[in-house]
Each structure stands twice: as C-alpha cells, then as structure tokens.
Write an enzyme that holds these catalytic residues in place. Structure first.
Site, PDB file in Angstrom:
ATOM      1  N   GLY A   1      -2.165   7.007  -8.496  1.00  0.00           N
ATOM      2  CA  GLY A   1      -2.949   6.188  -8.081  1.00  0.00           C
ATOM      3  C   GLY A   1      -3.731   6.225  -6.885  1.00  0.00           C
ATOM      4  O   GLY A   1      -3.883   5.410  -6.096  1.00  0.00           O
TER       5      GLY A   1
ATOM      6  N   ASN B   1      -7.041   7.369  -6.833  1.00  0.00           N
ATOM      7  CA  ASN B   1      -8.465   7.293  -7.189  1.00  0.00           C
ATOM      8  C   ASN B   1      -9.348   6.549  -6.100  1.00  0.00           C
ATOM      9  O   ASN B   1     -10.432   6.890  -5.893  1.00  0.00           O
ATOM     10  CB  ASN B   1      -8.914   6.604  -8.454  1.00  0.00           C
ATOM     11  CG  ASN B   1      -8.669   7.656  -9.619  1.00  0.00           C
ATOM     12  OD1 ASN B   1      -8.445   8.780  -9.586  1.00  0.00           O
ATOM     13  ND2 ASN B   1      -8.545   7.116 -10.763  1.00  0.00           N
TER      14      ASN B   1
ATOM     15  N   GLY C   1      -8.734   3.132  -2.760  1.00  0.00           N
ATOM     16  CA  GLY C   1      -7.883   2.399  -2.056  1.00  0.00           C
ATOM     17  C   GLY C   1      -6.986   3.320  -1.099  1.00  0.00           C
ATOM     18  O   GLY C   1      -7.210   4.332  -0.573  1.00  0.00           O
ATOM     19  N   ILE C   2      -5.860   2.727  -1.043  1.00  0.00           N
ATOM     20  CA  ILE C   2      -4.637   3.238  -0.244  1.00  0.00           C
ATOM     21  C   ILE C   2      -4.422   4.975  -0.590  1.00  0.00           C
ATOM     22  O   ILE C   2      -4.150   5.666   0.299  1.00  0.00           O
ATOM     23  CB  ILE C   2      -3.440   2.493  -0.160  1.00  0.00           C
ATOM     24  CG1 ILE C   2      -3.748   1.049   0.634  1.00  0.00           C
ATOM     25  CG2 ILE C   2      -2.368   3.264   1.076  1.00  0.00           C
ATOM     26  CD1 ILE C   2      -2.698   0.238   0.409  1.00  0.00           C
ATOM     27  N   GLY C   3      -4.196   4.862  -1.832  1.00  0.00           N
ATOM     28  CA  GLY C   3      -3.720   6.138  -2.291  1.00  0.00           C
ATOM     29  C   GLY C   3      -4.990   7.318  -1.966  1.00  0.00           C
ATOM     30  O   GLY C   3      -4.820   8.243  -1.695  1.00  0.00           O
TER      31      GLY C   3
ATOM     32  N   SER D   1       6.332  -3.180  -1.161  1.00  0.00           N
ATOM     33  CA  SER D   1       5.782  -4.199  -0.479  1.00  0.00           C
ATOM     34  C   SER D   1       6.744  -5.396   0.061  1.00  0.00           C
ATOM     35  O   SER D   1       7.599  -5.368  -0.440  1.00  0.00           O
ATOM     36  CB  SER D   1       4.735  -4.829  -1.792  1.00  0.00           C
ATOM     37  OG  SER D   1       4.267  -6.219  -1.013  1.00  0.00           O
TER      38      SER D   1
ATOM     39  N   TYR E   1       5.199  -9.462 -10.010  1.00  0.00           N
ATOM     40  CA  TYR E   1       4.986  -8.317  -8.736  1.00  0.00           C
ATOM     41  C   TYR E   1       6.225  -8.156  -7.854  1.00  0.00           C
ATOM     42  O   TYR E   1       6.637  -6.863  -7.254  1.00  0.00           O
ATOM     43  CB  TYR E   1       3.764  -8.835  -8.002  1.00  0.00           C
ATOM     44  CG  TYR E   1       3.219  -7.709  -7.127  1.00  0.00           C
ATOM     45  CD1 TYR E   1       2.810  -6.491  -7.349  1.00  0.00           C
ATOM     46  CD2 TYR E   1       3.333  -7.820  -5.765  1.00  0.00           C
ATOM     47  CE1 TYR E   1       2.171  -5.555  -6.525  1.00  0.00           C
ATOM     48  CE2 TYR E   1       2.984  -6.856  -4.651  1.00  0.00           C
ATOM     49  CZ  TYR E   1       2.268  -5.870  -5.201  1.00  0.00           C
ATOM     50  OH  TYR E   1       1.989  -4.976  -4.186  1.00  0.00           O
TER      51      TYR E   1
END
Length: 421
Positions: free
Chosen positions: A125, A127, A129-131, A255, A285
C-alpha cells in the site's frame, strides 16, 4: 516529551569531547579540567561503537604517531574516529530506550544521518499517502524497496515521482502486484517476492488498509475490510518468513481505532470477519486494527528466538490520505480536521522509526505511537484472546488455502488435542 527545537540530550555540553577506545568503547573528556568518564555527561548512559571501521575507511598514523583515519573514496583524513558516528547507548535490557522524538517529528528527522544502503524493504500500500512517504523516505537514504500494490500503473507513477523528488536510482525501486482481497494473490505475490529478494528482507512494512467501506465480500467470501486489513497481511507475513533473518523487522501499521473493537460473538461463531446482518464500517475497521496488534504480538513470540522483530504502530489521527475516499461524509470530516492533524511526513515518522531506529534493535512485540512505546487496549494485551484470534485466523486461511508453507503454525495452534481416556 522531548522538544525537538532544543538541544538534543545526546549533544555534549560545552567543553566535552567524545573519544573512542580500540575495542569499541566510548569515553568522554572534559577539556577544561581534563576529567574523563565512561558515561555521557548529560544522559548518564554508557555508549559503544562498532569494533570495525565503517566501509571505505582505514587507519594509519601521522608523523607524530597519532592515529589518523582515511576515507579511501575521497582521500579525506581525520583524527576523529568515524565509528563515533554510529555510537549508541549500551543497554542493560533490550527494551531500555528513551524517547527521542514526538508527534511533531517527521520521517526526515528520524532518518537524519542514517545510511540504509544495502537494506531491502517490502512495503504494501505505498502508491500514495503514508505508505508513499514511508517508501520515499527510506529510498532517499539508500534502501532497496519492493512496492507491493494492487494497481501497478499507479505504482509505476509513484516510483517515477520518488525518483524525481529524491534522485535515487530507479534500479533500487521495483514493483510487484498484490491484491489483498485475494488470498491466492497474496500467495502468488509472496512466492514472487522470493525471486526478487532471493536472499533476505530487512524490513517488511504491512501498511495497506481500507476504511469506511460498505459491506462487500471478497472472492474468499470474507468481509473486505477484515481480509485486506488483517487476514491477508497475516498470511503474507507468514509466507515471507523464509526471507526474514536475525535483525529483520516486521511492522504492522495498525491504529488507535483498535480501542473501539468489539468481539461480541466472534469466538462463539469462530469467525472474525464482520457479519453482513450487523455490519458496521467503524467496528469492522476497529476490529481489523486490533487483529493487527494481536498478530504482531503472536508472531513476535514465534520469531523472537530467530532475532526477527515484529511490532505494530499507530501513524496518526485523521491524517489526510486516500483512506476515507469510500464515503463522502468521511471526506468532509477529514477536510474539516485537516489543519489540526499530522502531515504525511509526520505520519510516516513512526513507521520509519520502528523500521530503522538503532535503539530498537531486538525490540519486539510492542505497539508504538508518536515514535515511542504506547500501551495497547486491554483486549490487545489479553493472552487468551490473542491466542484465540490467531488460531481462528489460521483456520480461516487453512479452509481457503490449505496448509502449504504454514504447516508449523497450523499444527501448533489449530490441532485439536483429544483427551486421553
């Protein structure tokens, strides 16, 4: 909490010098009164350095017989031992580490002075954001990265952007397809990783996740949030065990939402996936993030003797990423709170810290927030619950994929022991 704008505790007071011995110990000299001591004048801790010189350095003596260090590549000479750049506090216990950073820290600050050349990382993950920020930060410091993502077109765009922003070689950045909503794809990807990184993985960062999705079943007949966030990552980590070695670090990006988890009926039904008839996006979630922490703890116990560290973390609250794109209400909420949340560089800091910090060598089974250890929820600390969650997860994988490559886990946690007569 440590103030990053003030002098670091590691910084020596005026008049003090840091020196080294041949066998890798550090001592401190006060130039005013010529006093020497083994402990840092500010922290009170002893420090050690590697016994060998860094790559590319050699040692000689000058005309007066004083030790001189030479950088073979540049020809530069210095009387300062280059090993001192890699000094670290001597630990009495593996979990003896103090807080160096806080919630305002960026990944750039965490990696200041760190060289990751020759290190290999697999990140899911990444691509955007945070990654993406995590991958970019590690790449900037020399790390070889394998981007494991579903959308390879977006992955190639991410790689090209990182090359432009950091001037790193594209040869160090590779992509591989991974669809976390398919256990078959997870297995195929893991086997392919072994052909790309045939020797070892230094960092396995399980970052991908979905949030706020309506109920949707995957091809494996599982709630998508549960499978993408938890089950597939657990399976992926276990399949990649052969590439993990002493010193490797596995990071589950969880999280603080794990504190909202509800395990009502999951043990009765022996099914961790959220049922359609009572589906709640937030509960699904929160549960998946609880399972992340539990999985990290269970694998940390399994792999501790091998020297493989497994930890989990919370990157930040309401960070502006693609995570809330599935529902307009979440997008509005994230837009409202955006000025009060972390930047992506700040959100990536805890992941980068757990993946690279020298003081965390050997540290395993912990949960981090704001670049430091944080106590998990009561559910996450319950050993019986952890064992049950791990066992049920294994059974769910076994039912769909069999036991190939995970036989040891299945035999240990899923075998029913018959009572002797």
């Amino acid at each position: 909490m440590h103030n990053l704008d003030s002098d670091s505790e590691d910084e020596l007071p005026p008049g003090w010098e840091e020196k080294s011995t041949e066998d890798g110990n550090v001592y401190f000299v006060n130039s005013c009164n010529k006093k020497t001591q083994w402990t840092h004048p500010r922290t009170g801790c002893k420090k050690v350095i590697p016994k060998d010189l860094p790559f590319g350095w050699s040692k000689t003596v000058d005309e007066s017989g004083k030790t001189l260090y030479v950088n073979q590549e540049t020809g530069n000479k210095t009387y300062v031992d280059p090993r001192l750049a890699f000094s670290k506090e001597e630990k009495k216990h593996v979990n003896d580490f103090r807080q160096r950073f806080d919630g305002s820290t960026t990944a750039f600050q965490v990696l200041h002075g760190v060289d990751l050349s020759g290190k290999y990382a697999v990140i899911t993950g990444c691509n955007a954001g945070i990654g993406y920020e995590t991958a970019k930060s590690l790449a900037r410091h020399g790390c070889n990265i394998l981007f494991a993502n579903r959308n390879l077109e977006a992955t190639q765009k991410a790689i090209e952007d990182i090359v432009k922003e950091t001037n790193v070689s594209e040869e160090n950045l590779k992509s591989i397809q991974l669809d976390l909503s398919s256990l078959k794809s997870v297995k195929k990807c893991a086997l392919a990783v072994k052909t790309v990184f045939s020797d070892h993985i230094d960092m396995l960062i399980l970052n991908a996740g979905v949030f706020g999705l309506p109920y949707e079943e995957t091809e494996d007949q599982l709630d998508r949030t549960f499978q993408v966030n938890h089950l597939s990552h657990m399976y992926f980590a276990m399949l990649l065990e052969p590439l993990l070695r002493k010193g490797s670090r596995v990071i589950f990006v969880s999280s603080e939402s794990h504190r909202t988890a509800s395990l009502k009926n999951v043990f009765v039904k022996q099914n961790l996936a959220h049922p359609k008839e009572s589906y709640s996006a937030m509960t699904a979630y929160g549960n998946s993030k609880l399972y992340n922490i539990i999985t990290a703890k269970m694998l940390s116990e399994e792999w501790k003797q091998k020297g493989i560290a497994v930890n989990s973390l919370h990157p930040g609250n309401m960070v502006s990423t693609n995570l809330p794109k599935s529902w307009w209400l979440y997008q509005v909420l994230f837009f409202i709170v955006r000025p009060f949340t972390k930047s992506l560089q700040q959100a990536a800091a805890t992941t980068v810290y757990v993946a690279t910090a020298s003081e965390l060598e050997g540290v395993t089974g912990l949960y981090f927030n704001n670049c430091f250890y944080c106590e998990e929820s009561t559910l996450a600390r319950d050993r019986d619950i952890s064992h049950e969650v791990f066992s049920i997860s294994l059974k769910m994988i076994q039912e769909r994929m069999g036991t190939e490559y995970i036989e040891g886990f299945v035999q240990k946690y899923c075998t029913v022991k018959k009572n002797s007569d």
